[in-house]
Design a protein around this motif. Structure first.
Motif, PDB file in Angstrom:
ATOM      1  N   LEU A 127     -18.339  -7.454   9.036  1.00  0.00           N
ATOM      2  CA  LEU A 127     -17.688  -7.794   8.066  1.00  0.00           C
ATOM      3  C   LEU A 127     -17.409  -5.921   7.645  1.00  0.00           C
ATOM      4  O   LEU A 127     -17.313  -5.688   6.859  1.00  0.00           O
ATOM      5  N   ARG A 128     -17.856  -4.616   8.424  1.00  0.00           N
ATOM      6  CA  ARG A 128     -17.453  -4.083   8.053  1.00  0.00           C
ATOM      7  C   ARG A 128     -15.827  -3.397   8.513  1.00  0.00           C
ATOM      8  O   ARG A 128     -14.901  -2.833   7.404  1.00  0.00           O
ATOM      9  N   LYS A 129     -15.296  -4.490   9.756  1.00  0.00           N
ATOM     10  CA  LYS A 129     -13.973  -3.878   9.838  1.00  0.00           C
ATOM     11  C   LYS A 129     -13.073  -5.108   8.412  1.00  0.00           C
ATOM     12  O   LYS A 129     -12.389  -4.303   7.961  1.00  0.00           O
ATOM     13  N   SER A 130     -13.541  -5.948   7.922  1.00  0.00           N
ATOM     14  CA  SER A 130     -12.850  -7.008   7.139  1.00  0.00           C
ATOM     15  C   SER A 130     -13.064  -6.114   6.002  1.00  0.00           C
ATOM     16  O   SER A 130     -12.297  -5.907   5.313  1.00  0.00           O
ATOM     17  N   ALA A 131     -13.992  -5.611   5.006  1.00  0.00           N
ATOM     18  CA  ALA A 131     -13.899  -4.261   4.207  1.00  0.00           C
ATOM     19  C   ALA A 131     -13.062  -3.818   4.470  1.00  0.00           C
ATOM     20  O   ALA A 131     -12.614  -2.865   3.168  1.00  0.00           O
ATOM     21  N   ARG A 132     -13.149  -2.732   5.769  1.00  0.00           N
ATOM     22  CA  ARG A 132     -12.571  -1.725   5.415  1.00  0.00           C
ATOM     23  C   ARG A 132     -10.893  -1.690   5.420  1.00  0.00           C
ATOM     24  O   ARG A 132     -10.078  -1.538   5.572  1.00  0.00           O
ATOM     25  N   PHE A 133     -10.681  -3.122   6.438  1.00  0.00           N
ATOM     26  CA  PHE A 133      -9.106  -3.787   6.055  1.00  0.00           C
ATOM     27  C   PHE A 133      -8.815  -4.382   4.372  1.00  0.00           C
ATOM     28  O   PHE A 133      -7.860  -3.244   3.568  1.00  0.00           O
ATOM     29  N   GLU A 134      -9.894  -4.375   3.587  1.00  0.00           N
ATOM     30  CA  GLU A 134      -9.956  -4.977   2.164  1.00  0.00           C
ATOM     31  C   GLU A 134      -9.556  -3.234   1.634  1.00  0.00           C
ATOM     32  O   GLU A 134      -8.591  -2.694   0.705  1.00  0.00           O
ATOM     33  N   SER A 138      -5.675  -2.038  -0.346  1.00  0.00           N
ATOM     34  CA  SER A 138      -5.810  -2.280  -1.565  1.00  0.00           C
ATOM     35  C   SER A 138      -5.072  -0.350  -2.125  1.00  0.00           C
ATOM     36  O   SER A 138      -4.202   0.189  -2.707  1.00  0.00           O
ATOM     37  N   LEU A 139      -5.558   0.882  -1.012  1.00  0.00           N
ATOM     38  CA  LEU A 139      -5.301   2.373  -0.773  1.00  0.00           C
ATOM     39  C   LEU A 139      -3.392   2.204  -0.507  1.00  0.00           C
ATOM     40  O   LEU A 139      -2.628   2.810  -0.935  1.00  0.00           O
ATOM     41  N   SER A 141      -1.778  -0.345  -1.274  1.00  0.00           N
ATOM     42  CA  SER A 141      -0.801  -0.731  -2.263  1.00  0.00           C
ATOM     43  C   SER A 141      -0.982  -0.078  -3.400  1.00  0.00           C
ATOM     44  O   SER A 141       0.133  -0.034  -4.166  1.00  0.00           O
ATOM     45  N   SER A 142      -2.131   0.690  -3.904  1.00  0.00           N
ATOM     46  CA  SER A 142      -1.166   2.058  -5.190  1.00  0.00           C
ATOM     47  C   SER A 142      -0.771   2.554  -4.720  1.00  0.00           C
ATOM     48  O   SER A 142      -0.052   3.245  -5.428  1.00  0.00           O
ATOM     49  N   LYS A 143      -0.368   3.165  -3.675  1.00  0.00           N
ATOM     50  CA  LYS A 143       0.276   4.677  -2.768  1.00  0.00           C
ATOM     51  C   LYS A 143       1.457   3.711  -2.863  1.00  0.00           C
ATOM     52  O   LYS A 143       2.433   4.391  -3.084  1.00  0.00           O
ATOM     53  N   ALA A 144       1.923   2.281  -2.833  1.00  0.00           N
ATOM     54  CA  ALA A 144       3.151   1.934  -3.025  1.00  0.00           C
ATOM     55  C   ALA A 144       3.558   1.406  -4.183  1.00  0.00           C
ATOM     56  O   ALA A 144       5.325   2.045  -4.580  1.00  0.00           O
ATOM     57  N   SER A 145       3.030   1.686  -5.076  1.00  0.00           N
ATOM     58  CA  SER A 145       3.199   1.310  -6.693  1.00  0.00           C
ATOM     59  C   SER A 145       3.510   2.641  -7.186  1.00  0.00           C
ATOM     60  O   SER A 145       4.189   2.645  -8.292  1.00  0.00           O
ATOM     61  N   LYS A 146       2.595   3.660  -6.495  1.00  0.00           N
ATOM     62  CA  LYS A 146       2.964   4.879  -6.965  1.00  0.00           C
ATOM     63  C   LYS A 146       5.068   5.501  -6.550  1.00  0.00           C
ATOM     64  O   LYS A 146       5.619   5.981  -7.412  1.00  0.00           O
ATOM     65  N   ALA A 147       4.928   5.150  -5.402  1.00  0.00           N
ATOM     66  CA  ALA A 147       6.307   5.634  -5.038  1.00  0.00           C
ATOM     67  C   ALA A 147       7.702   4.746  -5.825  1.00  0.00           C
ATOM     68  O   ALA A 147       7.422   4.128  -6.233  1.00  0.00           O
TER      69      ALA A 147
END
Length: 147
Positions: A127-134, A138-139, A141-147
């Motif tokens: 569960l911790r691994k899957s949460a970290r992956f999500e 998202s981080l 994708s947000s960096k990619a959208s800003k660049a």
């Protein structure tokens, strides 16, 4: 010369009225209030909890066995009696303040994790691994959208 600002330290002091928790010894994990300081290594403590399993009778305890909390019973008279201490304990809702403190929550979390089976620990890891992956996804994708 420049302005100098002197601030007092905000360390937890051994003082009458300070709530502490036993870190070791026969009363491990129980809350007590310091009623009187005997010397630099011992204090008279008592824990008048509303839960009968958490009550600590008045006795001398070494300060090395206590861990001080940030909860203080203000203006507690020196060597206050049992009934007065119990009234002050209930008035300032020490048990509920302790239960809502971060230290109590982390202690409860560690106790819960200690009792997990091997498979339950594995499920927590997944569960911790899957949460970290999500979060990382998202981080990114947000960096990619800003660049």
């Amino acid at each position: 010369m420049g302005d100098v600002e002197v601030t007092a330290s905000n360390w937890r002091q051994v003082e009458v009225g300070r709530v502490a928790i036993f870190a070791k010894g026969p009363n491990f994990g129980k809350l007590v209030a310091i009623v009187q300081i005997i010397d630099h290594k011992r204090a008279l403590v008592e824990g008048p909890s509303s839960d009968s399993s958490k009550v600590v009778p008045r006795h001398s305890a070494p300060l090395a066995h206590l861990s001080l909390t940030n909860i203080v019973l203000p203006k507690l008279p020196l060597a206050i009696g049992h009934t007065g201490l119990k009234k002050a304990w209930e008035k300032y809702e020490v048990d509920s303040k302790w239960d809502s403190s971060p230290a109590a929550k982390s202690t409860a979390k560690m106790a819960r994790r200690k009792q997990l089976s091997d498979f339950e620990r594995f499920k927590v890891m997944v569960l911790r691994k899957s949460a970290r992956f999500e979060v990382r996804k998202s981080l990114a994708s947000s960096k990619a959208s800003k660049a």
